[in-house]
Write a protein that holds these residues in place. Structure first.
Motif, short mmCIF file in Angstrom:
data_model
loop_
_atom_site.label_atom_id
_atom_site.label_comp_id
_atom_site.label_asym_id
_atom_site.label_seq_id
_atom_site.Cartn_x
_atom_site.Cartn_y
_atom_site.Cartn_z
N UNK A 96 25.24 -30.53 20.79
CA UNK A 96 26.39 -30.13 21.61
C UNK A 96 27.08 -28.91 21.00
N UNK A 97 27.09 -28.85 19.67
CA UNK A 97 27.74 -27.74 18.99
C UNK A 97 27.01 -27.46 17.68
N UNK A 98 26.85 -26.18 17.37
CA UNK A 98 26.18 -25.79 16.14
C UNK A 98 27.06 -24.83 15.37
N UNK A 99 27.31 -25.15 14.11
CA UNK A 99 28.10 -24.30 13.23
C UNK A 99 27.18 -23.73 12.16
N UNK A 100 27.21 -22.43 11.96
CA UNK A 100 26.42 -21.78 10.91
C UNK A 100 27.37 -21.33 9.81
N UNK A 101 27.12 -21.80 8.59
CA UNK A 101 27.94 -21.43 7.45
C UNK A 101 27.06 -20.80 6.37
N UNK A 102 27.64 -19.89 5.60
CA UNK A 102 26.88 -19.26 4.52
C UNK A 102 26.56 -20.31 3.46
N UNK A 103 25.28 -20.35 3.07
CA UNK A 103 24.83 -21.38 2.14
C UNK A 103 25.48 -21.24 0.76
N UNK A 104 25.89 -20.05 0.40
CA UNK A 104 26.53 -19.88 -0.90
C UNK A 104 27.88 -20.61 -0.94
N UNK A 105 28.57 -20.63 0.18
CA UNK A 105 29.84 -21.35 0.27
C UNK A 105 29.61 -22.85 0.15
N UNK A 106 28.59 -23.34 0.86
CA UNK A 106 28.26 -24.76 0.79
C UNK A 106 27.76 -25.13 -0.61
N UNK A 107 26.98 -24.21 -1.22
CA UNK A 107 26.48 -24.47 -2.57
C UNK A 107 27.63 -24.58 -3.57
N UNK A 108 28.63 -23.72 -3.42
CA UNK A 108 29.79 -23.76 -4.32
C UNK A 108 30.52 -25.10 -4.20
N UNK A 109 30.68 -25.57 -2.96
CA UNK A 109 31.32 -26.87 -2.74
C UNK A 109 30.47 -27.98 -3.34
N UNK A 110 29.15 -27.91 -3.10
CA UNK A 110 28.24 -28.93 -3.62
C UNK A 110 28.12 -28.92 -5.13
N UNK A 111 28.44 -27.78 -5.74
CA UNK A 111 28.41 -27.67 -7.21
C UNK A 111 29.70 -28.20 -7.84
N UNK A 112 30.65 -28.60 -6.99
CA UNK A 112 31.88 -29.17 -7.52
C UNK A 112 33.02 -28.19 -7.70
N UNK A 113 32.85 -26.95 -7.21
CA UNK A 113 33.92 -25.97 -7.33
C UNK A 113 34.99 -26.24 -6.27
N UNK A 114 36.24 -26.20 -6.67
CA UNK A 114 37.33 -26.38 -5.72
C UNK A 114 37.67 -25.01 -5.14
N UNK A 115 37.00 -24.67 -4.04
CA UNK A 115 37.13 -23.32 -3.49
C UNK A 115 38.44 -23.13 -2.74
N UNK A 116 39.22 -24.20 -2.55
CA UNK A 116 40.49 -24.08 -1.81
C UNK A 116 41.61 -23.50 -2.67
N UNK A 117 41.41 -23.51 -3.99
CA UNK A 117 42.47 -23.01 -4.88
C UNK A 117 42.61 -21.50 -4.74
N UNK A 118 43.81 -20.97 -4.96
CA UNK A 118 44.02 -19.52 -4.89
C UNK A 118 43.56 -18.81 -6.17
N UNK A 119 42.32 -19.04 -6.52
CA UNK A 119 41.72 -18.38 -7.68
C UNK A 119 40.25 -18.12 -7.38
N UNK A 120 39.69 -17.15 -8.04
CA UNK A 120 38.31 -16.77 -7.76
C UNK A 120 37.29 -17.70 -8.39
N UNK A 121 36.38 -18.21 -7.57
CA UNK A 121 35.23 -18.99 -8.04
C UNK A 121 33.98 -18.17 -7.75
N UNK A 122 33.09 -18.07 -8.74
CA UNK A 122 31.88 -17.27 -8.58
C UNK A 122 30.66 -18.17 -8.59
#
Length: 350
Positions: free
Chosen positions: A127-153
């Motif tokens: 019904x709906x398809x969302x495409x997200x950059x895998x690097x963003x998903x990888x960062x989340x899956x690696x345990x990085x808290x990407x919501x913080x106002x600081x740079x995660x690489x």
């Protein structure tokens, strides 16, 4: 159908492997992306592990197909066949009807290529398809808290592409993608052995060399390894013995493209985030993270702390699992149209 009743499916369609996650069921599929077809009637013979075992051992009536290359659909019909057979084999084709599907893609994928990815899932009944950059998903899956106002690489070294990104406040600040990754490393090893030893070897042999003795820095108990192939001149079977040092030099040359890409990324980084990068360092994901001393390689070059994600092969699909609640939260708040495009800009996701 109520939003909470919709089925969630997440797919990491990689050049090397396909992973599928289904809400409330977990990861239901994790096998090589390759497929084998009978040329006489264009029928699918095998896929996944079974097809991978056939690589280099088929006759003229069989063709091997990788439907997704570098995060882009190389063969639309084969891609549909792949998903139909995966979920048909699992007796789960019915879950596609009215489902919400999350697809991971490399950073460099164009809007047209994203639409091609979406079409495959939509044709199966999503019904709906969302495409997200895998690097963003990888960062989340690696345990990085990407919501913080600081740079995660994060650096995601996959099978077809390597993606690097700086993420802050829930969004990618800047990212880059390059087609220098697992399969190209294998190609470089094949080229070196052909050039140095006049021996042609197959893809699986090159990959095995990379796994067995590949490294980006010296390690204990280094050894040489025998590899068998075909003599370039005579065409007869021939053995070559390669050392860990030789393969290390090949891989370091291959990885130089990734370091150049990362330098380019750093040059585009806002000054305010530079301190965060130095303080919190780099997280490496993907199959390339399993190459010996990869973290020391990046740390030595950039003088920045570097670590390998826990379970690096699974970071994208693990991030996709965590992203499920974000997508449904957006749906409830009207951020998506039916085709998965954003209708509103939001800055906070978790």
């Amino acid at each position: 159908m109520k939003i909470e009743e919709k089925q969630f499916i997440a797919l990491d369609l990689g050049t090397s492997n396909v992973l599928a996650y289904v809400g409330k069921k977990g990861i239901v599929y994790n096998e090589p992306s390759i497929m084998a077809y009978d040329n006489l009637n264009n029928s699918l013979i095998a896929l996944g592990h079974e097809a991978y075992e056939m690589v280099g051992k088929t006759n003229d009536n069989t063709r091997m197909v990788v439907p997704i290359k570098d995060g882009i659909i190389a063969d639309m019909d084969a891609a549909k066949d792949l998903l139909k057979n995966i979920f048909g084999k699992l007796k789960m084709m019915d879950i596609w009807k009215n489902s919400v599907v999350l697809l991971a893609c490399p950073s460099g994928v164009t809007e047209l290529e994203r639409d091609a990815l979406k079409k495959v899932a939509m044709d199966l009944g999503a019904d709906m398809v969302v495409v997200e950059e895998e690097i963003k998903l990888a960062a989340i899956g690696a345990g990085l808290n990407i919501t913080l106002p600081r740079g995660s690489v994060a650096i995601d070294i996959g099978g077809g592409t390597t993606d690097v990104a700086i993420i802050a406040s829930g969004e990618i600040i800047t990212s880059r993608s390059i087609k220098a990754a697992g399969t190209s490393f294998d190609d470089d090893i094949k080229k070196y052995i052909r050039s140095e030893y006049n021996v042609n070897i197959g893809d699986k042999s090159a990959e095995n060399i990379k796994i067995q003795i590949g490294s980006l820095g010296k390690y204990n108990a280094e050894r040489s390894m025998s590899v068998f192939g075909r003599d370039v001149v005579s065409g007869l079977p021939k053995e070559a013995v390669v050392s860990a040092e030789e393969i290390r030099n090949v891989l370091i040359n291959s990885f130089s493209k990734i370091t150049d890409l990362f330098i380019e990324l750093l040059e585009a980084t806002p000054p305010e985030l530079a301190g965060d990068i130095i303080k919190y360092g780099i997280t490496i994901c993907g199959g390339g993270a399993l190459i010996r001393n990869v973290e020391k390689y990046f740390s030595d070059i950039f003088s920045i702390p570097c670590k390998i994600a826990k379970d690096p092969l699974m970071t994208v699909i693990n991030g996709a699992k965590d992203y499920e609640k974000i997508i449904f939260n957006k749906l409830e708040n009207g951020f998506y149209g039916k085709n998965g495009r954003n209708l509103k800009e939001i800055n906070k996701f978790m």
